[in-house]
Design a protein around this motif. Structure first.
Motif, short mmCIF file in Angstrom:
data_model
loop_
_atom_site.label_atom_id
_atom_site.label_comp_id
_atom_site.label_asym_id
_atom_site.label_seq_id
_atom_site.Cartn_x
_atom_site.Cartn_y
_atom_site.Cartn_z
N GLY A 269 8.16 1.90 5.66
CA GLY A 269 8.81 1.07 4.66
C GLY A 269 7.85 0.42 3.68
N ARG A 270 6.56 0.78 3.71
CA ARG A 270 5.55 0.25 2.79
C ARG A 270 5.26 -1.23 3.03
N ASN A 271 4.26 -1.77 2.28
CA ASN A 271 3.85 -3.17 2.38
C ASN A 271 3.55 -3.56 3.82
N LEU B 103 -6.02 2.55 1.76
CA LEU B 103 -4.98 1.78 1.08
C LEU B 103 -4.39 2.59 -0.06
N ASP B 104 -3.10 2.52 -0.21
CA ASP B 104 -2.45 3.19 -1.33
C ASP B 104 -1.39 2.23 -1.86
N LEU B 105 -1.45 1.96 -3.16
CA LEU B 105 -0.49 1.01 -3.73
C LEU B 105 0.92 1.58 -3.63
N ASP B 106 1.88 0.71 -3.46
CA ASP B 106 3.26 1.17 -3.32
C ASP B 106 3.91 1.31 -4.70
N ASN B 107 4.50 2.47 -4.91
CA ASN B 107 5.25 2.75 -6.14
C ASN B 107 4.47 2.46 -7.42
N PHE B 108 3.20 2.80 -7.40
CA PHE B 108 2.34 2.54 -8.56
C PHE B 108 2.81 3.33 -9.79
N LYS B 109 3.36 4.50 -9.51
CA LYS B 109 3.82 5.37 -10.58
C LYS B 109 4.83 4.65 -11.48
N THR B 110 5.65 3.81 -10.87
CA THR B 110 6.68 3.10 -11.63
C THR B 110 6.05 2.25 -12.74
N LEU B 111 4.92 1.61 -12.42
CA LEU B 111 4.26 0.77 -13.43
C LEU B 111 3.78 1.63 -14.59
N ASN B 112 3.12 2.76 -14.25
CA ASN B 112 2.66 3.68 -15.30
C ASN B 112 3.84 4.13 -16.17
N ASP B 113 4.94 4.46 -15.50
CA ASP B 113 6.10 5.00 -16.22
C ASP B 113 6.78 3.94 -17.08
N GLY C 138 3.26 1.90 -19.14
CA GLY C 138 2.18 2.70 -19.71
C GLY C 138 0.93 2.69 -18.85
N HIS C 139 0.10 3.69 -19.14
CA HIS C 139 -1.10 3.95 -18.37
C HIS C 139 -2.09 2.78 -18.46
N ALA C 140 -2.17 2.15 -19.64
CA ALA C 140 -3.14 1.05 -19.82
C ALA C 140 -2.82 -0.10 -18.87
N ALA D 120 -14.05 0.78 -1.76
CA ALA D 120 -14.31 1.89 -2.68
C ALA D 120 -12.99 2.35 -3.26
N ARG D 121 -13.08 2.95 -4.45
CA ARG D 121 -11.86 3.57 -5.01
C ARG D 121 -12.02 5.07 -4.88
N LEU D 122 -11.05 5.68 -4.22
CA LEU D 122 -11.14 7.12 -4.02
C LEU D 122 -10.65 7.88 -5.23
N GLY D 123 -9.80 7.21 -6.01
CA GLY D 123 -9.18 7.87 -7.16
C GLY D 123 -7.73 7.43 -7.20
N GLY D 124 -7.07 7.60 -8.34
CA GLY D 124 -5.66 7.19 -8.46
C GLY D 124 -5.47 5.78 -7.98
N ASP D 125 -4.45 5.57 -7.16
CA ASP D 125 -4.20 4.21 -6.64
C ASP D 125 -4.64 4.10 -5.19
N GLU D 126 -5.64 4.91 -4.83
CA GLU D 126 -6.13 4.91 -3.44
C GLU D 126 -7.46 4.19 -3.32
N GLY E 45 -1.30 0.24 -16.05
CA GLY E 45 -1.69 0.74 -14.73
C GLY E 45 -3.17 0.53 -14.48
N ASP E 46 -3.96 0.84 -15.51
CA ASP E 46 -5.42 0.66 -15.39
C ASP E 46 -5.76 -0.80 -15.13
N MET E 47 -5.09 -1.68 -15.85
CA MET E 47 -5.38 -3.12 -15.66
C MET E 47 -5.07 -3.56 -14.24
N ALA F 39 2.35 4.06 7.51
CA ALA F 39 2.71 2.75 6.94
C ALA F 39 3.73 2.93 5.81
N LYS F 40 3.54 4.00 5.00
CA LYS F 40 4.51 4.29 3.93
C LYS F 40 5.88 4.58 4.55
N ALA F 41 5.83 5.42 5.62
CA ALA F 41 7.08 5.83 6.26
C ALA F 41 7.79 4.63 6.89
N1 LIG Z 1 -3.05 3.96 -14.82
C1 LIG Z 1 -3.60 4.87 -14.04
N2 LIG Z 1 -2.81 5.67 -13.28
C2 LIG Z 1 -3.38 6.59 -12.47
C3 LIG Z 1 -4.78 6.74 -12.43
N3 LIG Z 1 -5.05 7.73 -11.53
C4 LIG Z 1 -3.85 8.17 -11.04
N4 LIG Z 1 -2.84 7.48 -11.59
C5 LIG Z 1 -1.41 7.59 -11.33
O1 LIG Z 1 -1.15 6.94 -10.07
C6 LIG Z 1 0.06 7.45 -9.54
C7 LIG Z 1 -0.14 7.69 -8.06
O2 LIG Z 1 1.08 7.68 -7.48
P1 LIG Z 1 1.31 7.96 -5.94
O3 LIG Z 1 0.35 7.19 -5.13
O4 LIG Z 1 1.34 9.43 -5.71
O5 LIG Z 1 2.74 7.40 -5.74
P2 LIG Z 1 3.26 5.92 -5.89
O6 LIG Z 1 4.12 5.79 -7.11
O7 LIG Z 1 2.15 4.94 -5.78
O8 LIG Z 1 4.20 5.85 -4.65
P3 LIG Z 1 3.81 5.69 -3.14
O9 LIG Z 1 2.33 5.89 -3.03
O10 LIG Z 1 4.56 6.73 -2.42
O11 LIG Z 1 4.22 4.29 -2.79
C8 LIG Z 1 0.37 8.71 -10.33
O12 LIG Z 1 1.44 8.44 -11.20
C9 LIG Z 1 -0.90 8.97 -11.16
O13 LIG Z 1 -0.61 9.54 -12.40
C10 LIG Z 1 -5.58 5.92 -13.27
O14 LIG Z 1 -6.83 5.97 -13.29
N5 LIG Z 1 -4.96 4.99 -14.06
#
Ligand SMILES: Nc1nc2c(ncn2[C@@H]2O[C@H](COP(=O)(O)OP(=O)(O)OP(=O)(O)O)[C@@H](O)[C@H]2O)c(=O)[nH]1
Length: 660
Positions: free
Chosen positions: A388-390, A266-276, A279-281, A305-311, A283-285, A384-386
């Motif tokens: 169109g996600r979700n 599983l990989d969250l869709d556009n998770f980066k947008t939330l961080n951007d 903020g990172h906090a 399991a969490r592999l790392g990032g949003d995976e 994203g963590d929540m 699944a991403k290709a």
């Molecule tokens: N808040 C938070 N962000 C993290 C953590 N680990 C990784 N990230 C961020 O998670 C994002 C992962 O983005 P991607 O999965 O590559 O891309 P996405 O924006 O989710 O877009 P798609 O996967 O293509 O839908 C990056 O911006 C990382 O910086 C973490 O522990 N906490």
């Protein structure tokens, strides 16, 4: 000295004669200067009190060595009460004293040890308790001695008994025990039990020496290290190392059991947008909240399991007999995950919606490795991403094709309900005199391109989803409207209409209420309505089926058992069902004239119907020969191409009016 036995030479190295006579040496001079005063005090006191005395003191032998002497004696008094002489005997107790000293010395050494050391007898009673034991457990020696170790310290009595038994069998036991202290606090102790045989001649064990070290801290450190190594600190989910470990074990288990499971990436869709944007906090929540929802979407045995990032990865344990059933189960889990993500997440002071893309691959120990399984799930996730996600994608193209076909059929069925693409046709049922007595309502699906689909092409799929309930409601409503219109026409008012009710629909809690609603809304007379049930339903939940049937029967509805003879319904069941009609399945009719087996089955069904007082109807009657055979066998109601195919409502009404 007046007299000394020869034994004195063994003790002192001087002959007895050395102490008697003119130049005799004084025995007292041999006594160690440090002991002399005590010897003289003790002797004088005994004389004063006119009692015997016992002394132990050191002497210096002729060879200049120190020995321990033990003397027992008493004064001999004359008539005036004066001391006339001292008499008694002296023994060499050097060896005994050494052993005593050794014991004393050992005890004080044991007390100095950091570890808890105690001794118990063979009935588990503590006979020695060192200072270390006092420090570790909190009881002092006076409190501990005499108590049973198992009562005083041990929480796990089974483990204690095991240790005791092994120590007796093997002379030693080393292991960990859960214990508690005087204040009740728990303690993890590493212990070593050694059986001490007291009597080397007999070898009978008499004591068990126990050394005990507190390893609570080590244990809690180990647990902490394990957590750090195998769990993700942010979400508390198992981490990659843990997943690899579990996946490896799942594959090994599956290689043995031949069962199939699934791995989902599983990989969250556009998770980066939330961080951007927040903020990172934030994203963590979200990652933490997603982790909780994922955990709730899987069974206890499965793993998130969490592999790392949003995976994230979900491991669905290999528990299915075939790839198909495993895929079906994985599909359910994936759909659950997609649904779990649907509600927005509360993050600090705002709500946030996120979707996830899921890649699914089946895992079987016979075919996959840890690496190949992860790679496949990852590849499918990118698909699944290709797409169109979700959504989710299977790695296996065949599986994906099947799933796509099924999901297209499902959305087609939804559209059919919305756009009125379903219709009912009516196949006439005739009696022995070729008069129309009723019809069976048959469902058809007219696709937008004009193609007509038959129930065999879509009902099974509809039954796997709740769509069958909606479709069934539409069928019943439409059939009742039709029947009501027949009932308003004198030429067709006597006709009955059979409606197929699927098992899934029949067991819906509100099936009776829904039926009543339709009866009321259409104004139909329920006596003309017949429900056709299948054997599967009857076998699945007999008691509930009978209850529902009886309720509906009181409203006037009658019942036919469809496909009779193809399933497993036993006579015992059949007799208890409130039925009106048995239907001979068309599969028996096809070869009834040529196949003796089919013929005898059909004859039995007819006889059975007769003996239970049920009407018997044969479906799939296509030839005059079949009809004649049936009437000779005693079956007088028929349905089939010999008469008519299923007709539109309008056609049927005309047909019936001419043949009554
Ligand atoms: N808040 C938070 N962000 C993290 C953590 N680990 C990784 N990230 C961020 O998670 C994002 C992962 O983005 P991607 O999965 O590559 O891309 P996405 O924006 O989710 O877009 P798609 O996967 O293509 O839908 C990056 O911006 C990382 O910086 C973490 O522990 N906490």
């Amino acid at each position: 000295m007046i007299f000394l036995s020869a034994g004195i030479e063994k003790l002192t190295g001087y002959p007895a004669s050395a102490f008697t006579g003119e130049d005799a040496m004084s025995y007292a001079s041999l006594i160690h200067p440090d002991d002399r005063a005590k010897v003289s005090d003790d002797t004088n006191a005994a004389i004063r009190e006119r009692r015997p005395f016992q002394l132990s003191y050191r002497i210096t032998t002729a060879a200049g060595k120190l020995r321990w002497a033990w003397e027992q004696g008493a004064a001999v008094f004359d008539e005036q009460g004066n001391v006339e002489a001292l008499e008694g005997f002296i023994a060499d107790i050097t060896v005994l004293r050494r052993a005593d000293l050794l014991a004393l010395e050992q005890a004080s050494l044991l007390d100095k040890a950091r570890d808890a050391i105690f001794v118990m007898d063979m009935s588990s009673r503590i006979t020695y308790w060192n200072k270390g034991a006092e420090r570790l457990y909190g009881w002092d020696a006076r409190e501990a001695e005499g108590q049973r170790m198992s009562d005083l310290l041990c929480d796990d009595h089974a483990a204690y008994s095991e240790a005791y038994k092994t120590a007796l069998d093997e002379g030693e036991w080393v292991g960990e025990l859960h214990q508690h202290r005087r204040d009740g606090s728990p303690l993890h102790a590493d212990t070593r039990w050694t059986v001490v045989p007291a009597d080397p001649a007999s070898g009978i064990p008499q004591k068990i020496l126990v050394m005990s070290t507190d390893i609570s801290e080590r244990k809690s450190n180990e647990a902490r290290i394990h957590r750090l190594a195998y769990f993700d600190a942010l979400t508390d989910l198992p981490n990659r190392a843990s997943l690899l470990d579990h996946l490896r074990r799942a594959l090994l288990g599956s290689a043995r059991s031949r069962k199939v499971g699934a791995l989902m990436f599983l990989d969250l869709d556009n998770f980066k947008t939330l961080n951007d944007t927040h903020g990172h906090a934030a994203g963590d929540m979200l990652l933490q909240a997603v982790a909780r929802r994922l955990e709730h979407s899987v069974r206890e045995a499965d793993m998130v399991a969490r592999l790392g990032g949003d995976e994230f990865v979900i491991l669905v344990q290999p528990d299915e007999e075939s790839i198909e059933t495993a895929a079906h189960h994985a599909e359910t889990v994936a759909a659950k995950v997609v649904a779990a993500m649907r509600a927005p997440f509360q993050l600090a002071d705002f709500m946030y919606s996120v979707s996830t893309s899921i890649g699914v691959t089946m895992i079987s120990g016979a075919l996959d490795t840890v690496e190949s399984a992860l790679k496949q799930a990852d590849t499918a996730m990118y698909q699944a991403k290709a797409a169109g996600r979700n959504t989710f994608r299977f790695f296996d193209p065949d599986m994906q094709a099947k799933w796509t076909a099924r999901s297209e059929l499902e959305s087609g069925l939804r559209r059919a309900l919305r756009n009125h693409e379903f219709m009912l046709n009516y196949q006439p049922q005739l009696d022995g005199d070729s008069r129309v007595i009723g019809a069976e309502a048959l469902l058809r699906w007219r696709l937008p391109n004009g193609e007509i689909l038959y129930p065999t092409e879509f009902i099974k799929q509809a039954e796997e989803t709740s769509l069958i309930v909606d479709i069934g409601r539409w069928v019943l409503g439409t059939a009742c409207l039709e029947l009501a219109s027949w009932q308003r026409n004198p030429a067709t008012r006597h006709l009955s209409l059979s409606v197929n009710v699927s098992a899934r629909q029949f067991v819906e809690p509100d099936f009776v209420a829904m039926t009543q609603e339709i009866l009321a809304a259409t104004g139909v007379d329920p006596h003309g309505l017949k429900f056709e049930l299948t054997e599967t339903l009857v076998v699945t939940d007999f008691a509930h089926t009978v209850e529902t049937m009886e309720t509906l029967r009181r409203l006037g509805i009658t019942f036919s058992l469809d496909d009779f003879g193809t399933g497993y319904s036993s006579l015992a069941y059949l007799r208890k069902l409130p039925l009106d009609q048995l239907k001979i399945d068309y599969s028996f009719m096809r070869d009834v004239l040529t196949d003796r087996n089919d013929a005898s089955i059909v004859r039995s069904i007819i006889a059975l119907g007769g003996s239970l007082g049920l009407q018997v109807i044969a479906e799939g009657v296509e030839t005059q020969g079949q009809r004649e055979w049936l009437s000779q066998a005693g079956c007088f109601v028929y349905q089939g191409y010999l008469y008519e195919r299923a007709l539109s409502g309008e056609h049927f009404a005309r047909y019936a009016a001419t043949l009554h």
